[in-house]
Design an enzyme around this catalytic site. Structure first.
Site, PDB file in Angstrom:
ATOM      1  N   LYS A 149      -4.760  -9.126  21.836  1.00  0.00           N
ATOM      2  CA  LYS A 149      -6.147  -8.797  22.174  1.00  0.00           C
ATOM      3  C   LYS A 149      -7.125  -9.736  21.480  1.00  0.00           C
ATOM      4  O   LYS A 149      -8.097 -10.215  22.077  1.00  0.00           O
ATOM      5  CB  LYS A 149      -6.454  -7.346  21.789  1.00  0.00           C
ATOM      6  N   HIS A 168      -1.092 -10.835  11.829  1.00  0.00           N
ATOM      7  CA  HIS A 168      -0.711  -9.514  11.336  1.00  0.00           C
ATOM      8  C   HIS A 168      -0.636  -8.596  12.555  1.00  0.00           C
ATOM      9  O   HIS A 168      -1.583  -8.533  13.351  1.00  0.00           O
ATOM     10  CB  HIS A 168      -1.750  -8.995  10.350  1.00  0.00           C
ATOM     11  N   SER A 228      -7.136  -3.618   6.604  1.00  0.00           N
ATOM     12  CA  SER A 228      -8.215  -2.674   6.906  1.00  0.00           C
ATOM     13  C   SER A 228      -9.004  -2.337   5.651  1.00  0.00           C
ATOM     14  O   SER A 228      -8.491  -2.360   4.534  1.00  0.00           O
ATOM     15  CB  SER A 228      -7.634  -1.397   7.514  1.00  0.00           C
ATOM     16  N   GLU A 244       0.845  -1.195   0.000  1.00  0.00           N
ATOM     17  CA  GLU A 244       0.000   0.000   0.000  1.00  0.00           C
ATOM     18  C   GLU A 244       0.879   1.243   0.000  1.00  0.00           C
ATOM     19  O   GLU A 244       0.417   2.334   0.316  1.00  0.00           O
ATOM     20  CB  GLU A 244      -0.962  -0.011   1.182  1.00  0.00           C
ATOM     21  N   SER A 286     -10.752   0.414  14.165  1.00  0.00           N
ATOM     22  CA  SER A 286      -9.840  -0.558  13.570  1.00  0.00           C
ATOM     23  C   SER A 286      -9.545  -1.702  14.531  1.00  0.00           C
ATOM     24  O   SER A 286      -9.526  -2.880  14.126  1.00  0.00           O
ATOM     25  CB  SER A 286      -8.533   0.137  13.154  1.00  0.00           C
ATOM     26  N   CYS A 304      -3.180  -4.138   4.371  1.00  0.00           N
ATOM     27  CA  CYS A 304      -2.151  -5.068   4.846  1.00  0.00           C
ATOM     28  C   CYS A 304      -2.378  -6.502   4.382  1.00  0.00           C
ATOM     29  O   CYS A 304      -1.580  -7.386   4.699  1.00  0.00           O
ATOM     30  CB  CYS A 304      -2.091  -5.031   6.372  1.00  0.00           C
TER      31      CYS A 304
END
Length: 389
Positions: free
Chosen positions: A242, A233, A308, A79, A201, A111
């Site tokens: 998380k 990632h 994203s 990107e 996000s 990504c």
């Protein structure tokens, strides 16, 4: 026929900034960066490095003369593209000296681009088992100085050689994936810096992982017990943790201990490099393979890719019997340890140094850049690349 990752190469620029010192300059507690998001160092790309040079430097590490004859497809996920029309893959194809009878393309989906490239490469090799595909993930993460995303910047590239009968990781046929239109992160055409809704996000990353994990289990009857490790990632190293915690109650205490221990190992390189967008997941995989010395052949490794905007995918592979022989053991730790720390003021000056946007020519001094391949300037709107060796 097994298809998967035969070789992995990695490159990151030779300079970095310490996150403790960046935090102090930004008047925040250092633990917000080092513990809160889990980052210790942030790689910085000098003006002599861009997505093309980093990818080419990563590929130089793994592509030998035999590979050059077999590679008939170069897929560049990024990107941080340098041209709205011409693919970055063509530049790398030239810099590596690959033969002309090859396809070369660029893929874009935040990504997720390199993962899309791997899936495309698998299909190509399935039809042409004698072929090899060079998949590249190379990016410079830029949010801007003193922005909410500044601490999650970074720069680097990963190169992967996809082939039949791979020596590192044989990839399964089954995977699970999801697409949804989400404005959690994007970069408008007019901007060289990304925009991000950090809270959204994070939420979407976790939601996408939960969704594709459930899909994957339904397709394969897999459980956490089947995996020696799951790699993620990592826009920052706390992010994957998380998401992981949301599913760990599905396994035993032994599963949790094994998977979390290996997660920490997989995050070691990312912790001192930062976010490299399309290459981030594969930097995690590389960190696990190189830094966990007792990882046994036959182990199953899960991979979660997220781009994203948004696309997510969960897939897996099995480590091959001679995988460690294909890894340049010690070389990447040496690369990372040999970098030079710059002050926050120096980092800010490097960040603001950009190529002309008015079509003027510029010559860059590559003497201070130890990389084999560098950007030497722009002439007549064409980037001038040099290979020193």
């Amino acid at each position: 026929m097994q298809i998967g990752i035969d070789k992995i190469g990695f490159y990151t620029p030779h300079i970095y900034v310490d996150m403790n010192k960046l935090a102090e300059r930004r008047n925040v507690e250092p633990e917000k960066f080092t513990i809160g998001i889990g980052q210790e160092k942030m790689a910085i790309a000098p003006i002599t490095q861009d997505a093309v040079t980093m990818a080419a430097n990563a590929a130089l590490e793994i592509v030998d003369e035999k590979d050059k004859e077999a590679i008939d497809f170069v897929i560049f996920g990024t990107e941080s593209g340098i041209d709205h029309s011409k693919s970055a893959a063509i530049y790398v194809h030239h810099l590596l000296g690959l033969h002309e009878n090859a396809r070369s393309i660029e893929l874009k989906q935040a990504c997720y681009g390199a993962t899309a490239g791997i899936q495309m490469a698998k299909s190509h090799v399935a039809l042409h088992p004698e072929s090899k595909v060079l998949v590249l993930g190379s990016d410079i993460a830029r949010y801007g100085l003193e922005t909410s995303g500044e601490a999650t910047q970074g720069a680097g590239a990963v190169a992967l050689l996809i082939s039949a009968d791979p020596d590192i990781l044989a990839l399964d046929h089954d995977s699970a994936f999801k697409t949804d239109e989400v404005m959690d992160f994007w970069r408008p055409i007019h901007s060289d810096k990304a925009l991000v809704d950090g809270k959204l996000s994070n939420e979407q990353y976790i939601a996408f992982f939960a969704n594709v994990w459930e899909q994957y289990k339904a397709k394969t009857d897999a459980t956490l017990a089947d995996f020696e490790a799951i790699t993620f990632h990592l826009p920052y190293t706390k992010m994957g943790k998380k998401a992981f915690k949301a599913v760990l109650d599905e396994g035993t205490d032994e599963d949790t201990e094994r998977l979390m221990t290996n997660y920490q190992i997989s995050a070691e390189y990312n912790r001192i490099v930062g976010n490299i967008y399309t290459g981030s997941l594969y930097l995690s995989l590389l960190s696990l393979l190189e830094n966990k010395e007792d990882l046994q052949p036959g182990a199953r490794i899960g991979l979660f890719s997220y781009g994203s905007g948004a696309v997510g995918e969960f897939f897996a592979g099995t480590l091959q019997s001679n995988y460690r022989k294909q890894l340049p053991l010690g070389k990447h730790n040496q690369l990372l340890e040999s970098r030079t720390e710059v002050s926050v003021s120096e980092y800010e000056a490097i960040f603001e140094e950009t190529l002309p946007t008015n079509g003027s020519d510029v010559t860059l001094d590559t003497a201070g850049d130890p990389a084999e391949i560098c950007l030497a300037g722009v002439k007549d709107d064409m980037r001038q690349y040099v290979r020193k060796g």
